[in-house]
Design an enzyme around this catalytic site. Structure first.
Site, PDB file in Angstrom:
ATOM      1  N   PRO A  69       1.059  -0.969   0.268  1.00 51.67           N
ATOM      2  CA  PRO A  69      -0.339   0.310  -0.079  1.00 51.67           C
ATOM      3  C   PRO A  69       0.444   1.773   0.289  1.00 51.67           C
ATOM      4  O   PRO A  69       0.159   2.412  -0.792  1.00 51.67           O
ATOM      5  CB  PRO A  69      -0.611   0.191   1.211  1.00 51.67           C
ATOM      6  CG  PRO A  69      -0.981  -1.238   1.409  1.00 51.67           C
ATOM      7  CD  PRO A  69       0.182  -2.385   1.314  1.00 51.67           C
ATOM      8  N   GLU A  74       0.083  -7.665   8.918  1.00 54.53           N
ATOM      9  CA  GLU A  74       0.371  -6.624   8.558  1.00 54.53           C
ATOM     10  C   GLU A  74       0.895  -6.016   8.277  1.00 54.53           C
ATOM     11  O   GLU A  74       1.434  -4.947   7.623  1.00 54.53           O
ATOM     12  CB  GLU A  74       0.552  -6.676  10.164  1.00 54.53           C
ATOM     13  CG  GLU A  74       0.907  -5.503  10.657  1.00 54.53           C
ATOM     14  CD  GLU A  74      -1.136  -4.122  10.713  1.00 54.53           C
ATOM     15  OE1 GLU A  74      -1.555  -2.683  10.412  1.00 54.53           O
ATOM     16  OE2 GLU A  74      -1.716  -5.209  11.089  1.00 54.53           O
ATOM     17  N   ARG A  77      -1.363  -7.555 -22.004  1.00 55.18           N
ATOM     18  CA  ARG A  77      -2.098  -7.162 -22.659  1.00 55.18           C
ATOM     19  C   ARG A  77      -1.529  -6.172 -23.901  1.00 55.18           C
ATOM     20  O   ARG A  77      -2.119  -6.953 -25.180  1.00 55.18           O
ATOM     21  CB  ARG A  77      -3.741  -6.254 -22.033  1.00 55.18           C
ATOM     22  CG  ARG A  77      -3.517  -4.879 -21.622  1.00 55.18           C
ATOM     23  CD  ARG A  77      -5.147  -5.121 -20.874  1.00 55.18           C
ATOM     24  NE  ARG A  77      -5.955  -4.903 -21.916  1.00 55.18           N
ATOM     25  CZ  ARG A  77      -6.501  -3.848 -22.887  1.00 55.18           C
ATOM     26  NH1 ARG A  77      -5.447  -3.461 -22.676  1.00 55.18           N
ATOM     27  NH2 ARG A  77      -7.103  -4.450 -23.645  1.00 55.18           N
ATOM     28  N   ASP A  83      -7.073   2.323 -25.867  1.00 54.47           N
ATOM     29  CA  ASP A  83      -7.228   2.465 -24.434  1.00 54.47           C
ATOM     30  C   ASP A  83      -7.165   4.015 -23.222  1.00 54.47           C
ATOM     31  O   ASP A  83      -6.590   4.168 -23.986  1.00 54.47           O
ATOM     32  CB  ASP A  83      -6.760   1.269 -23.451  1.00 54.47           C
ATOM     33  CG  ASP A  83      -6.826   0.198 -24.081  1.00 54.47           C
ATOM     34  OD1 ASP A  83      -8.312  -0.306 -24.783  1.00 54.47           O
ATOM     35  OD2 ASP A  83      -5.941  -0.863 -23.808  1.00 54.47           O
TER      36      ASP A  83
END
Length: 245
Positions: A91, A118, A155, A170
């Site tokens: 994160p 954690e 992709r 895209d």
């Protein structure tokens, strides 16, 4: 062929995504080789423990450095000649975006480390090349984030998509959101396909698509416009859009 290794405590989570749709086809066509490795197998104790309490106290458990390090050594011994990018899902990492997917697609070998509990023993970071986050939120583990990054990256590989232009146009690949698109029927419930798309004039179609990409970006993600260089044509279109909206 791109090589991908995934270090995870939950290898079964990857069975569906890696056998269906574009990823499954890429593997079947020999364009992609993926190994999902349960790094619990590299734990040294009889209980295969991969986590422990943090020094100095604190909530939760941390992934230990030794199982991750030994799993990475195993990958290196198996594929010593490949140029690897080792990606830690965290994160606190750099937010993942289309530009990063394009960078990863140029690599020969990607290794994803999916965290859990954690957090990590800080020494694990010394073995990685990239620390990446899917976004500003916390998931239970890194598995879902790794799946998203693998899909976005693979992709972009040559021959994975049937039409190379599909990836080039895209949203985010050009710096703009993608323009609206339509298919048959030409009218449905009173909603008609714009006439310009059916007149066969490719120059007018291209201009309409560019303007609508600008319009969608201006209305939905205006901050993106600050990151690209606008041509004189685009500046004029943007002024028209501001007046129209």
């Amino acid at each position: 062929m791109m090589k991908i290794d995934v270090l995870t405590l939950f290898p079964k989570m990857f069975e569906g995504p890696l056998t269906e749709s574009i990823l499954g086809k890429a593997i079947d066509k020999g364009l992609l080789d993926v190994d999902v490795i349960n790094f619990r197998e590299f734990a040294l104790n009889k209980h295969q423990q991969v986590d422990d309490y943090p020094y100095g106290g604190g909530a939760g458990m941390l992934l230990k450095v030794q199982p991750i390090h030994d799993a990475l050594k195993h990958i290196e011994e198996k594929h010593p000649a490949t140029d690897k990018r080792v990606i830690l899902l965290d994160p606190a990492g750099k937010p993942f975006n289309q530009h990063m997917a394009e960078e990863f697609s140029q690599a020969e070998h990607l290794v994803f480390i999916c965290g859990h509990y954690e957090g990590y023993d800080e020494r694990i970071r010394s073995f990685v090349t990239d620390e990446v986050s899917l976004g500003d939120y916390v998931l239970t583990g890194g598995e879902l984030g790794a799946m998203v990054m693998i899909d976005a990256t693979v992709r972009l590989l040559p021959d994975v998509l049937g039409n190379v232009a599909s990836a080039q146009g895209d949203s985010h690949s050009t710096g703009l959101l993608e323009h609206p698109q339509y298919t048959r029927p030409a009218e449905y419930l009173g909603m008609a396909v714009p006439e310009v798309l059916m007149n066969g004039n490719h120059k007018l179609i291209a201009e309409w698509q560019l303007k609508e990409s600008l319009r969608r970006t201006y209305l939905r993600r205006p901050e993106m416009l600050e990151k690209i260089t606008l041509t004189e044509q685009m500046k004029q279109m943007l002024e028209e859009i501001k007046k129209e909206n």
